[in-house]
Design an enzyme around this catalytic site. Sequence first.
Site, PDB file in Angstrom:
ATOM      1  N   ASP A   1      11.082  36.977  -3.257  1.00  0.00           N
ATOM      2  CA  ASP A   1      12.198  36.767  -2.046  1.00  0.00           C
ATOM      3  C   ASP A   1      11.765  37.421  -1.163  1.00  0.00           C
ATOM      4  OD1 ASP A   1      14.584  36.030  -1.521  1.00  0.00           O
ATOM      5  OD2 ASP A   1      15.727  37.818  -1.920  1.00  0.00           O
TER       6      ASP A   1
ATOM      7  N   HIS B   1      21.171  31.931   1.341  1.00  0.00           N
ATOM      8  CA  HIS B   1      21.155  33.307   1.240  1.00  0.00           C
ATOM      9  C   HIS B   1      22.069  34.251   1.377  1.00  0.00           C
ATOM     10  CE1 HIS B   1      16.216  33.976   0.889  1.00  0.00           C
ATOM     11  NE2 HIS B   1      16.677  32.548   1.046  1.00  0.00           N
TER      12      HIS B   1
END
Length: 287
Positions: free
Chosen positions: A84, A207
């Site tokens: 990530d 996100h």
Amino acid sequence: MLVSAKDMLTKAKEGHYAVGQFNINNLEWTKAVLLTAQELNSPVILGVSEGAGKYMAGYKTVVGMVNGMLEELNITVPVALHLDHGSYEGAKACIEAGFSSIMFDGSHYPIEENIAKTKELVAITKEKGMSIEAEVGSIGGEEDGVVGMGECADPEECKMVADLGVTMLAAGIGNIHGKYPDNWAGLSFETLDAIQQKTGKMPLVLHGGTGIPEDMIKKAIDLGVSKINVNTECQLTFAAATRKYIEEGKDLQGKGFDPRKLLAPGFEAIKATVKEKMELFGSVNKA
């Protein structure tokens, strides 16, 4: 067997649901997410930030732990292990370590440099059968030292990056990492719609899934979001459950100090949060 996130996200885009990326921080986190995915028959993406990777003693340690769990817990649903918000160096290290998916976050570079570095990583991941996520327009809040205000991405720049052959695209639409402030203006669906029109079938990534109202999540999925990242919410529920256990003095009863007992309420809290999110995202029984 770890898999690339490509197939699960293509199916999600076609089926108008989203696959959750749940960031992992230790053994309890990983086990809670995997068991919940298996129980709900849902595909899942395990996210690892560079900071969490260091905390867990390095990317190879993470790969070993996850692969061991897939086998020992008889996990049969599709699982991707994903870096990530990776730096260029971090992305290369995860490719070496055996991750099945990476995110290269070049959003803080000038667009030309973001494109050049993304292009190079697309070629490497394609050769290895991995999936790759790119980012345009920084996501608000702080993520591994990168602070963004939650600005909206330029749809033209999104198209330029999507055309490089990335698997999925994270584009800023006013979303932020961490807790949302009281004066948050909400998601820009206008931007999301414009990006979706330019990028077509490309799965889009949202996100900062913690704290976005449910109706906004559902609308974002309708507009092409196929992957939603959740991290802060699991941390908050884990902390609250652990706090309750200690405040009730349970760590002082019998062998309540045993870490297996001490961390059990937090583990269950993560499972409950993951279940709630998978139901909201629509990924239950989509494995």
